[in-house]
Design a protein around this motif. Structure first.
Motif, short mmCIF file in Angstrom:
data_model
loop_
_atom_site.label_atom_id
_atom_site.label_comp_id
_atom_site.label_asym_id
_atom_site.label_seq_id
_atom_site.Cartn_x
_atom_site.Cartn_y
_atom_site.Cartn_z
N ARG A 266 0.83 -1.22 0.00
CA ARG A 266 0.00 0.00 0.00
C ARG A 266 0.86 1.26 0.00
O ARG A 266 0.60 2.22 -0.74
CB ARG A 266 -0.92 0.01 1.22
N LEU A 267 1.90 1.26 0.82
CA LEU A 267 2.73 2.46 0.91
C LEU A 267 3.52 2.70 -0.37
O LEU A 267 3.65 3.85 -0.82
CB LEU A 267 3.68 2.33 2.10
N LEU A 268 4.03 1.64 -0.99
CA LEU A 268 4.73 1.82 -2.26
C LEU A 268 3.78 2.32 -3.34
O LEU A 268 4.14 3.19 -4.15
CB LEU A 268 5.40 0.52 -2.69
N ALA A 269 2.57 1.79 -3.37
CA ALA A 269 1.60 2.25 -4.36
C ALA A 269 1.25 3.71 -4.15
O ALA A 269 1.08 4.47 -5.11
CB ALA A 269 0.34 1.38 -4.29
N ASP A 270 1.14 4.11 -2.89
CA ASP A 270 0.74 5.49 -2.58
C ASP A 270 1.89 6.47 -2.76
O ASP A 270 1.70 7.56 -3.31
CB ASP A 270 0.24 5.54 -1.14
N LEU A 271 3.09 6.09 -2.33
CA LEU A 271 4.19 7.05 -2.31
C LEU A 271 5.05 7.01 -3.58
O LEU A 271 5.54 8.05 -4.02
CB LEU A 271 5.07 6.79 -1.08
N LEU A 272 5.25 5.82 -4.14
CA LEU A 272 6.00 5.71 -5.40
C LEU A 272 5.06 5.78 -6.58
O LEU A 272 5.24 6.59 -7.49
CB LEU A 272 6.79 4.39 -5.42
N GLY A 273 4.04 4.94 -6.58
CA GLY A 273 3.05 4.95 -7.64
C GLY A 273 3.52 4.23 -8.89
O GLY A 273 4.65 3.75 -8.98
N PRO A 274 2.64 4.16 -9.89
CA PRO A 274 2.98 3.47 -11.13
C PRO A 274 4.08 4.19 -11.88
O PRO A 274 4.23 5.41 -11.80
CB PRO A 274 1.66 3.50 -11.92
N GLY A 275 4.85 3.43 -12.64
CA GLY A 275 5.90 4.02 -13.46
C GLY A 275 6.49 2.97 -14.37
O GLY A 275 6.03 1.83 -14.43
N SER A 276 7.54 3.35 -15.07
CA SER A 276 8.24 2.43 -15.96
C SER A 276 9.72 2.75 -15.93
O SER A 276 10.13 3.82 -15.49
CB SER A 276 7.69 2.54 -17.39
N GLY A 277 10.50 1.80 -16.39
CA GLY A 277 11.94 1.97 -16.37
C GLY A 277 12.53 1.49 -15.07
O GLY A 277 11.84 1.01 -14.18
N PRO A 278 13.85 1.62 -14.93
CA PRO A 278 14.51 1.10 -13.73
C PRO A 278 14.18 1.88 -12.48
O PRO A 278 14.07 3.10 -12.49
CB PRO A 278 16.01 1.22 -14.08
N CYS A 279 14.02 1.14 -11.38
CA CYS A 279 13.86 1.72 -10.05
C CYS A 279 14.90 1.05 -9.16
O CYS A 279 14.85 -0.16 -8.96
CB CYS A 279 12.46 1.49 -9.51
N LEU A 280 15.85 1.82 -8.68
CA LEU A 280 16.90 1.28 -7.83
C LEU A 280 16.38 1.09 -6.42
O LEU A 280 15.83 2.02 -5.82
CB LEU A 280 18.10 2.24 -7.80
N GLU A 281 16.56 -0.13 -5.87
CA GLU A 281 16.26 -0.35 -4.46
C GLU A 281 17.58 -0.46 -3.70
O GLU A 281 18.36 -1.40 -3.89
CB GLU A 281 15.44 -1.62 -4.25
N ILE A 282 17.82 0.52 -2.83
CA ILE A 282 19.03 0.54 -2.01
C ILE A 282 18.80 -0.35 -0.79
O ILE A 282 17.80 -0.23 -0.09
CB ILE A 282 19.36 1.97 -1.58
N GLY A 283 19.77 -1.24 -0.53
CA GLY A 283 19.60 -2.18 0.58
C GLY A 283 18.51 -3.18 0.28
O GLY A 283 17.63 -3.42 1.10
N CYS A 284 18.59 -3.81 -0.89
CA CYS A 284 17.49 -4.66 -1.36
C CYS A 284 17.38 -5.96 -0.58
O CYS A 284 16.37 -6.66 -0.68
CB CYS A 284 17.66 -4.96 -2.84
N GLY A 285 18.40 -6.32 0.21
CA GLY A 285 18.33 -7.56 0.96
C GLY A 285 18.17 -8.76 0.06
O GLY A 285 18.89 -8.90 -0.94
#
Length: 219
Positions: free
Chosen positions: A30-49
């Motif tokens: 829910r938080l990623l949908a609300d704060l990041l939202g839809p998009g395209s292309g690369p999205c870097l996740e820092i500390g991806c575990g």
């Protein structure tokens, strides 16, 4: 920190995450949908575990790319998305090259998080978005006893900037790898100092939030 996470990578993947049985108790989707939202292309996740958030990012249309300092964690994440090993305080990425960066539950693992925010600002293109989903400074930390979910006890220590392995439980991460705590004003001020504009906020976890989410943007 790399060695600590290398030592627990298999436990994290096979026991810690498995115990959640796919439940999204912190409301990350829910938080990623609300704060990041839809998009395209690369999205870097820092500390991806181990790459647990890759599916959530793909569901929004992004192509997740993971970075972590721990080879042990990346051994699991590589099955879920393209990954690279690196230090978030010195990202191996060109200036102004990314439209989106996220980090999920990592800032307490990074004593140099202010430097990480400066790096995020450097690699974002103008108008690019950075989403921070992190342990809530007000309700989590060595000072917070969450053994009774209905009545969180906040002990002295919230105002102190500190690194500690103190934890209310032996079944989580903090007693194993430790955590750095920044009071809320100090954390917010570091975003501003890095040149990131605060745009939107959210909280996750019930009944008392475990997570504080922020959407910021590079002007």
């Amino acid at each position: 920190m790399r060695a600590r996470y290398d030592d627990i990578a298999d436990w994290y993947e096979h026991d810690f995450l498995a115990a959640q049985q796919g439940a999204d108790l912190l409301e990350l989707a829910r938080l990623l949908a609300d704060l990041l939202g839809p998009g395209s292309g690369p999205c870097l996740e820092i500390g991806c575990g181990t790459g647990a958030n890759a599916g959530r990012l793909r569901a929004l249309g992004w192509t997740p790319v993971g970075l972590d300092i721990s080879w042990g964690m990346l051994g699991h994440a590589s099955a879920r998305m393209p990954v690279t090993q690196g230090d978030a305080e010195c990202l191996p990425i060109a200036d102004g090259s990314l439209a989106a960066v996220v980090t999920v539950l990592t800032h307490t693992d990074m004593p140099g998080y202010p430097a990480v925010l400066r790096e995020v600002s450097r690699v974002l293109r103008p108008g690019g978005v950075f989403v921070h989903l992190g342990v809530h400074p007000c309700f989590c930390g060595g000072f917070a006893d969450r053994s009774d979910p209905a009545a969180i006890v906040i002990n002295p220590g919230y105002r102190d900037t500190q690194w500690t392995t103190a934890s209310w439980t032996a079944n989580g991460l903090r007693d194993k790898v430790g955590a750095t705590h920044l009071p809320l004003p100090d954390l917010l001020n570091e975003f501003l100092a890095a040149g990131l504009v605060l745009e939107r906020f959210g909280e996750g976890g019930s009944p008392t939030p475990v997570l504080l989410g922020m959407r910021t943007r590079k002007e």
